[in-house]
Scaffold this motif. Sequence first.
Motif, PDB file in Angstrom:
ATOM      1  N   HIS A 170       1.049  -0.804   0.085  1.00 23.89           N
ATOM      2  CA  HIS A 170       0.318  -0.206   0.014  1.00 23.89           C
ATOM      3  C   HIS A 170       1.389   1.409  -0.389  1.00 23.89           C
ATOM      4  O   HIS A 170       2.128   1.518   0.678  1.00 23.89           O
ATOM      5  CB  HIS A 170      -0.420  -0.269   1.198  1.00 23.89           C
ATOM      6  CG  HIS A 170      -1.460   1.038   0.868  1.00 23.89           C
ATOM      7  ND1 HIS A 170      -1.688   2.752   1.225  1.00 23.89           N
ATOM      8  CD2 HIS A 170      -3.246   0.754   0.917  1.00 23.89           C
ATOM      9  CE1 HIS A 170      -3.174   2.595   0.975  1.00 23.89           C
ATOM     10  NE2 HIS A 170      -4.588   1.927   0.931  1.00 23.89           N
ATOM     11  N   HIS A 205       0.096   4.784   9.121  1.00 21.79           N
ATOM     12  CA  HIS A 205       0.529   5.756   7.852  1.00 21.79           C
ATOM     13  C   HIS A 205       1.737   6.881   8.240  1.00 21.79           C
ATOM     14  O   HIS A 205       1.177   6.655   8.848  1.00 21.79           O
ATOM     15  CB  HIS A 205      -1.243   5.906   7.862  1.00 21.79           C
ATOM     16  CG  HIS A 205      -1.591   7.055   7.411  1.00 21.79           C
ATOM     17  ND1 HIS A 205      -0.992   7.864   6.169  1.00 21.79           N
ATOM     18  CD2 HIS A 205      -2.499   6.501   5.962  1.00 21.79           C
ATOM     19  CE1 HIS A 205      -1.726   8.291   5.283  1.00 21.79           C
ATOM     20  NE2 HIS A 205      -2.512   7.400   4.294  1.00 21.79           N
ATOM     21  N   CYS A 238      -8.174   0.724   5.909  1.00 26.39           N
ATOM     22  CA  CYS A 238      -7.584   1.131   4.498  1.00 26.39           C
ATOM     23  C   CYS A 238      -8.793   2.776   4.087  1.00 26.39           C
ATOM     24  O   CYS A 238      -8.792   4.068   3.639  1.00 26.39           O
ATOM     25  CB  CYS A 238      -7.657   0.348   3.331  1.00 26.39           C
ATOM     26  SG  CYS A 238      -6.381  -0.341   3.154  1.00 26.39           S
ATOM     27  N   ARG A 239     -10.218   1.756   4.200  1.00 24.16           N
ATOM     28  CA  ARG A 239     -11.275   2.815   3.954  1.00 24.16           C
ATOM     29  C   ARG A 239     -11.163   3.929   5.139  1.00 24.16           C
ATOM     30  O   ARG A 239     -11.740   5.107   4.451  1.00 24.16           O
ATOM     31  CB  ARG A 239     -12.728   1.927   4.070  1.00 24.16           C
ATOM     32  CG  ARG A 239     -13.413   1.327   2.678  1.00 24.16           C
ATOM     33  CD  ARG A 239     -15.246   1.512   3.089  1.00 24.16           C
ATOM     34  NE  ARG A 239     -15.405   0.857   4.294  1.00 24.16           N
ATOM     35  CZ  ARG A 239     -15.502  -1.195   4.462  1.00 24.16           C
ATOM     36  NH1 ARG A 239     -14.576  -1.350   3.752  1.00 24.16           N
ATOM     37  NH2 ARG A 239     -15.526  -1.181   5.570  1.00 24.16           N
ATOM     38  N   GLU A 254      -8.498   6.499   3.529  1.00 21.44           N
ATOM     39  CA  GLU A 254      -9.546   7.178   2.124  1.00 21.44           C
ATOM     40  C   GLU A 254      -9.854   8.388   2.911  1.00 21.44           C
ATOM     41  O   GLU A 254     -10.033   8.879   2.362  1.00 21.44           O
ATOM     42  CB  GLU A 254      -9.013   6.079   1.303  1.00 21.44           C
ATOM     43  CG  GLU A 254      -8.208   5.782   0.775  1.00 21.44           C
ATOM     44  CD  GLU A 254      -9.253   4.078   0.321  1.00 21.44           C
ATOM     45  OE1 GLU A 254      -9.963   3.827  -0.139  1.00 21.44           O
ATOM     46  OE2 GLU A 254      -8.404   3.147  -0.317  1.00 21.44           O
ATOM     47  N   THR A 255     -11.377   7.961   3.734  1.00 21.00           N
ATOM     48  CA  THR A 255     -12.167   9.254   4.100  1.00 21.00           C
ATOM     49  C   THR A 255     -12.117   9.773   5.276  1.00 21.00           C
ATOM     50  O   THR A 255     -12.538  10.610   5.030  1.00 21.00           O
ATOM     51  CB  THR A 255     -12.841   8.094   4.405  1.00 21.00           C
ATOM     52  OG1 THR A 255     -13.230   7.245   5.619  1.00 21.00           O
ATOM     53  CG2 THR A 255     -13.494   7.355   2.563  1.00 21.00           C
ATOM     54  N   LYS A 277       0.308   4.093   0.928  1.00 21.67           N
ATOM     55  CA  LYS A 277      -0.293   4.866   1.986  1.00 21.67           C
ATOM     56  C   LYS A 277       0.521   4.691   3.437  1.00 21.67           C
ATOM     57  O   LYS A 277       0.344   5.306   4.194  1.00 21.67           O
ATOM     58  CB  LYS A 277      -1.122   5.563   1.695  1.00 21.67           C
ATOM     59  CG  LYS A 277      -1.372   6.292   0.849  1.00 21.67           C
ATOM     60  CD  LYS A 277      -1.031   8.017   1.826  1.00 21.67           C
ATOM     61  CE  LYS A 277      -1.283   8.755   0.846  1.00 21.67           C
ATOM     62  NZ  LYS A 277      -1.053   9.760  -0.548  1.00 21.67           N
TER      63      LYS A 277
END
Length: 495
Positions: A400, A418, A473-474, A477-478, A402
Amino acid sequence: MSESDRVSYHMSKADFRKHGYELVDWIAEYLDRVETLPVLSQVEPGEIRARLPRDPPAHGEPFQNCIKDVDEIILPGITHWQSPNFFAYFPANSSGPAILGELLSAGLGIQGMLWATSPAATELETHVLDWLVQMLDLPKHFHSDTEGGVVIQDTASGSTLCALLAAREVATGFLTRQSGLSSKLVAYASNQAHSSLDKAMIIAGLGTDNLRHVPVDADFKMIPEQLERMIQEDLKAGFKPVFVQATVGTTSSNAIDPVGEIGGIAKRHGLWLHVDAAMSGTAAICPEFRHIHDGLEFADSYTFNPHKWMFTNFDCNCFFIRDRKVLIGTLSVLPEYLRNAATESGAVIDYRDWHIPLGRRFRALKLWFVIRHYGIEGLRHHIRRHIALAQEFASWVKEHPKFELAAPTPLNLVCFRHVGGDAINQHILDAVNRSGKMYITHTRLANKLTLRMAIGQTYTEQTHVRNAWDLICRVAETSSDASISEGAERSMPAR
Ligand code: PLP
């Protein structure tokens, strides 16, 4: 017989049988649905107590009332350690045979402080622990037919304290237990060692100032040259080095200290070597992971917890000792009321002298049931599975853009973060835990907030690990910048 002789408040055997079956059904159903419950309890401080009656009941109540209150009051305040979505701390996993072993232990209700108070409890414990020496391929000097031996204690913390006390007595000619302490005794462990050693320093009277935190390398393993340097400095300054602890699987990052090199230094300077493998020791049941114990032949004592990763309910800690005379000499107190012919004969083990309390539960039953139920083959299968899932998770982190790994992943703990810094990691931690869908905890590595994904719950499968990663991950991202800084202010960790 008077009226009062006839009165009994005890639960009848018939009711015990009825409620016993109901409770076993309740536990089985709980384990079936635990996955659907919010993993981390969402209650506020005081919320559970506020729902309990202020005064104790003057009159007995039907047992059904207890179960109803468990459902309605207690369960919301439970963090579900047996959920397959529990990835926090280190696991405290359990299993059917372990739960039944606990139940039987409660049913027998024995107190096994002496061989004489229930010979089977002592002899089963010795026997099952000798099996563990064989199953984990531990050094022969821990087997009961040598001068050493093993005992089941409550926790790794208790074992570390026992090891430190024994080291203290060896270093002071067994005088300290009677006449008190010299403040010149010092102990060593890496700066990643578990806080239970700090606590043991306090209780054993050595004092936390006399615990030296040895620096670690980039993989968070103790640097043996630094240990040597610190010992030399202490000797020059007039201190007496007595104890060093190596960790196999540190709590923060699962780092595995170089036990052999540390052991060589301990031997040269006459220090007691204690090895703490609280969670990770279980991995040695698989031959391909036995390298974690390289150097264990130097150890004076060793501890690992079947109650973390070996499917055996908390509490069940195994403490292995090279020379049981030293442990017994450190802890033994024999008042008149405990004297008995078997003890006097010297032919039996009295485990009361092998740990801090006098009384002891019949913990060997659940471990025996677990080992017999799974067999070595079954235990290996599930341990391998957990490690494979952790390796898979680590590979997703690596791929990934990030996220990054914060430490190597030798076994079943993945430390990751992260790349955006502490605030976003704190936000991810809070958000995924608040969701109730999973539970992870944090640490600090290289002074950066780091997320820990520990995979070792009995029922965890690939779907749970996959769902956890997707959720992480969601959330990442959000996350809007605003929510991140707001969340970060609210709940930055203390360390
Ligand atoms: N040592 C290590 C490496 C640990 O990770 C832990 C707990 O996670 C402990 C000791 C303390 O374990 P216990 O709760 O059995 O005292």
